[in-house]
Structure formats: structure tokens, C-alpha cells
Write an enzyme that holds these catalytic residues in place. Structure first.
Site, PDB file in Angstrom:
ATOM      1  N   ARG A   8       0.882  -1.177   0.000  1.00  0.00           N
ATOM      2  CA  ARG A   8       0.000   0.000   0.000  1.00  0.00           C
ATOM      3  C   ARG A   8       0.915   1.221   0.000  1.00  0.00           C
ATOM      4  NH1 ARG A   8      -5.306   1.021   3.572  1.00  0.00           N
ATOM      5  NH2 ARG A   8      -6.066  -0.216   1.840  1.00  0.00           N
ATOM      6  N   HIS A  40      -7.268   1.071  -6.564  1.00  0.00           N
ATOM      7  CA  HIS A  40      -7.506   0.167  -5.444  1.00  0.00           C
ATOM      8  C   HIS A  40      -8.118  -1.116  -6.034  1.00  0.00           C
ATOM      9  CE1 HIS A  40      -7.816  -1.236  -1.516  1.00  0.00           C
ATOM     10  NE2 HIS A  40      -8.696  -0.418  -0.979  1.00  0.00           N
ATOM     11  N   GLN A  58     -10.001  -3.816  -3.999  1.00  0.00           N
ATOM     12  CA  GLN A  58     -11.329  -3.364  -3.604  1.00  0.00           C
ATOM     13  C   GLN A  58     -12.320  -3.575  -4.748  1.00  0.00           C
ATOM     14  OE1 GLN A  58     -12.275  -1.839  -0.456  1.00  0.00           O
ATOM     15  NE2 GLN A  58     -14.224  -2.447  -1.333  1.00  0.00           N
ATOM     16  N   ASP A 110     -17.482   6.971  -1.449  1.00  0.00           N
ATOM     17  CA  ASP A 110     -16.216   6.819  -0.714  1.00  0.00           C
ATOM     18  C   ASP A 110     -15.947   8.157  -0.018  1.00  0.00           C
ATOM     19  OD1 ASP A 110     -13.678   6.025   0.174  1.00  0.00           O
ATOM     20  OD2 ASP A 110     -12.708   6.359  -1.755  1.00  0.00           O
ATOM     21  N   CYS A 137     -16.524   1.447   0.307  1.00  0.00           N
ATOM     22  CA  CYS A 137     -15.312   0.651   0.569  1.00  0.00           C
ATOM     23  C   CYS A 137     -14.863   0.759   2.023  1.00  0.00           C
ATOM     24  CB  CYS A 137     -14.201   1.110  -0.372  1.00  0.00           C
ATOM     25  SG  CYS A 137     -13.826   2.853  -0.223  1.00  0.00           S
ATOM     26  N   ARG A 165     -13.259  -8.863   0.382  1.00  0.00           N
ATOM     27  CA  ARG A 165     -11.856  -8.469   0.191  1.00  0.00           C
ATOM     28  C   ARG A 165     -10.961  -9.692   0.354  1.00  0.00           C
ATOM     29  NH1 ARG A 165     -10.029  -3.404   1.001  1.00  0.00           N
ATOM     30  NH2 ARG A 165      -8.114  -4.372   0.272  1.00  0.00           N
TER      31      ARG A 165
HETATM   32  N1  NVA Z   1     -10.061   6.692  -1.317  1.00  0.00           N
HETATM   33  C1  NVA Z   1      -9.744   6.171  -0.015  1.00  0.00           C
HETATM   34  C2  NVA Z   1      -9.970   4.703   0.053  1.00  0.00           C
HETATM   35  C3  NVA Z   1      -9.804   4.073   1.401  1.00  0.00           C
HETATM   36  C4  NVA Z   1      -9.942   2.578   1.410  1.00  0.00           C
HETATM   37  C5  NVA Z   1      -8.311   6.529   0.345  1.00  0.00           C
HETATM   38  O1  NVA Z   1      -7.436   6.422  -0.517  1.00  0.00           O
HETATM   39  O2  NVA Z   1      -8.068   6.925   1.476  1.00  0.00           O
END
Ligand code: NVA
Length: 304
Positions: free
Chosen positions: A102, A129, A132, A223, A262, A290
């Protein structure tokens, strides 16, 4: 199907994505069949940003398939600061069979993939992502029986999650609409890529700032308005984003039977508590999936 890495949604065609989803559902329903699929395999998990779902679902998921994972948090600071990204990747490859990462920048993932010599999985970047999106389209397959012709509308900030949804969805036959406030639309490069994929796969992609476009949609997705690593204060954007809040009125106007998120959810901001907690909400099915979706990716990349 031969897959080297899992870096970006646009890297996969309909056959590959459908196979990944079918296998994820099979792993979910027939776990004993897969319990040694990753026996003897080790997975290094690098996180530059916080995580609840991704960290736990990868860790427990790998364990359920007989593999071993190791969590590497931010104790060494941002990747590339203490040593070169390519050296981190090459070191991890000495002991691991795959890297889950990540990161703040997609380019860091791409660099790791170039030098690691082992599969690299995107566990969220600034651009995508994909774990997800795969779990989400798996949840929709289970909920609606099939994806072809489904209408999904994402409402909110044009970000990594909306990019993944609009790149992966149309390849799977889903008609995707993205509605964002002016100035927060998905970036043009991603839209062009997603439009080309939609055209090639016979589905549609609509990008708009008009909230009234949320009509005749089976699925509404939202989101956070402020993604991790963005230091904007919510008070600064509240006025701009509030008309885009997903609430009961919006769900009814859209005719939607499903709400997706998400998570983490910012209740009373992008979604009301009432809608998030309602029986329309697929948020916890998404969260559960997930693990199964990621396991499907791992089995493809690593199983002998
Ligand atoms: N768009 C959000 C997703 C979190 C799972 C982020 O990048 O923080």
C-alpha cells in the site's frame, strides 16, 4: 491464465477478471479445497498508509490458505527514503514469494514490480484500489447473479476507488456513471483509458458533475471525500460536497437497491447513517469479500 502482478485494473481483460471472481466465489464456498493452496509460501506486506480491512483480510486470508504473511508498517519511513525502492524489492524477494504493498505513489509499485522478480500486489495507491474493485464486483455478482448490463453509479471524489471501479466495471459489462463536484472529477487520463475499455467491451461510462444523473441505477457507491494523505480539512470542502451526499432521498430518486462503500465510512458526510446501516447496504459483504478476492489473486499468482 497467466498473471505476473496485480497492479492496475486496466491490466486485465474480461476473461481474466471473470475467472478471478468465479474462483473467489469458489474459495469462499469451498475453502477446504484450497486450504493448502499457499502452503510454504511467504508474503511480505508493506504499508505506507493506515489499514484495517486490507491488513487483516490479507493476513487472515493467507493464513486460511496455508501461507505465511509478515506485516511491515511505517517503521522505516516512506519507501525509498532509507534505501532505494528497487533494493527493498530485491531484498524482500530473497525471502518472500510475493509482495503486497500500500503506497503513496503508483510509480513505487511499478518500480518494485520491475525489480522484484516476484509478484507484486497493489493494496491501494494514489491511482488505484484494484483489490477493492475485484471484491466489489464479486459482491455484485453474488447479489445480482450477473454483472452484464448492471448500472453502477459512483458519487463523490474522483479518486483511486472511482478509478478502479470505472476501469474494471465496463470490462465486466457494467455501465458505470461517476458523478463528482466540479473540480473533483476523475483525471482525464484515467477517463480516456476507461472510455476506451467501455467501448471495447460494449458497456458505457458516463462522467458528469450533475447529481441528477443518479437515475435508473441499481447500485450507488460512495467513498470518503478526503483520501488518506490529503490534508484538506473537511470544513473546507463541506459546502461543495454536501449536495452529493448519499442519503435516503438520493437512493429513492436513483431507484437503487444497493449501497456500496469501501469504508472507512464518514457518516453524515458522504453517506448518512440511515443508508449505511440499511438493509440495502453491501458494505460488510464488500469487506468480507476483500479476503476471498485477494485469495483468488494470490492463488493465481502463487499456486503451483
Ligand atoms: N479513497 C480512499 C480509500 C480508502 C480505502 C483513500 O485512498 O483513502
Amino acid at each position: 491464465m497467466s498473471m505476473q502482478h496485480f497492479l492496475a485494473d486496466s491490466d486485465f481483460d474480461n476473461t481474466q477478471l471473470t475467472q478471478l471472481i468465479t474462483q473467489a466465489i469458489d474459495i469462499k464456498n469451498n475453502l477446504p479445497k484450497y486450504q493448502n493452496a499457499l502452503a510454504g509460501k511467504t508474503v511480505a506486506m508493506l504499508f505506507e498508509k493506515p489499514s484495517l480491512r486490507t491488513h487483516v483480510s490479507f493476513d487472515f486470508g493467507i493464513n486460511k490458505l496455508g501461507g505465511h504473511s509478515l506485516y511491515l508498517g511505517q517503521q522505516n519511513g516512506q519507501l525509498g527514503e532509507r534505501e532505494r525502492v528497487k533494493d527493498v524489492a530485491k531484498n524482500l524477494a530473497c525471502w518472500s514469494d510475493a509482495i503486497v504493498a500500500r503506497v503513496f505513489k503508483q510509480s513505487v509499485l511499478d518500480e518494485m514490480a520491475e525489480h522484484a522478480g516476484i509478484p507484486v500486489i497493489n493494496a491501494l495507491s494514489d491511482l488505484y484500489h484494484p483489490c477493492q474493485a475485484l471484491a466489489d464486483y464479486m459482491a455484485l455478482t453474488e447479489t445480482f447473479g450477473q454483472l452484464n448490463g448492471l448500472n453502477l453509479c459512483y458519487i463523490g471524489d474522483g479518486n483511486n476507488v472511482s478509478n478502479s471501479l470505472m476501469l474494471m466495471g465496463p470490462v465486466l459489462g457494467v455501465n458505470v456513471t461517476v458523478i463528482s463536484p466540479v473540480g473533483y472529477e476523475p483525471c482525464a487520463k484515467m477517463v480516456d483509458k476507461a472510455q476506451a475499455l467501455a467501448k471495447a467491451n460494449g458497456s458505457t461510462l458516463t462522467i458528469t458533475t450533475d447529481i441528477n444523473a443518479a437515475a435508473e441505477q441499481q447500485v450507488i457507491y460512495t467513498d470518503t471525500w478526503i483520501s488518506m494523505g490529503d490534508n484538506t480539512k473537511v470544513e473546507q470542502i463541506l459546502q461543495t460536497f454536501m449536495p452529493y451526499q448519499v442519503n435516503k432521498t438520493l437512493m429513492e430518486k436513483a431507484g437503487a437497491s444497493a449501497l456500496m462503500h469501501c469504508q472507512p465510512a464518514h457518516l453524515e458526510q458522504e453517506v448518512t447513517t440511515e443508508v449505511f446501516d440499511s438493509d440495502k447496504s453491501l458494505a460488510f459483504l464488500q469487506a468480507e469479500n476483500r479476503m476471498w478476492a485477494q485469495n483468488s489473486v494470490l492463488v493465481n499468482l502463487l499456486a503451483d
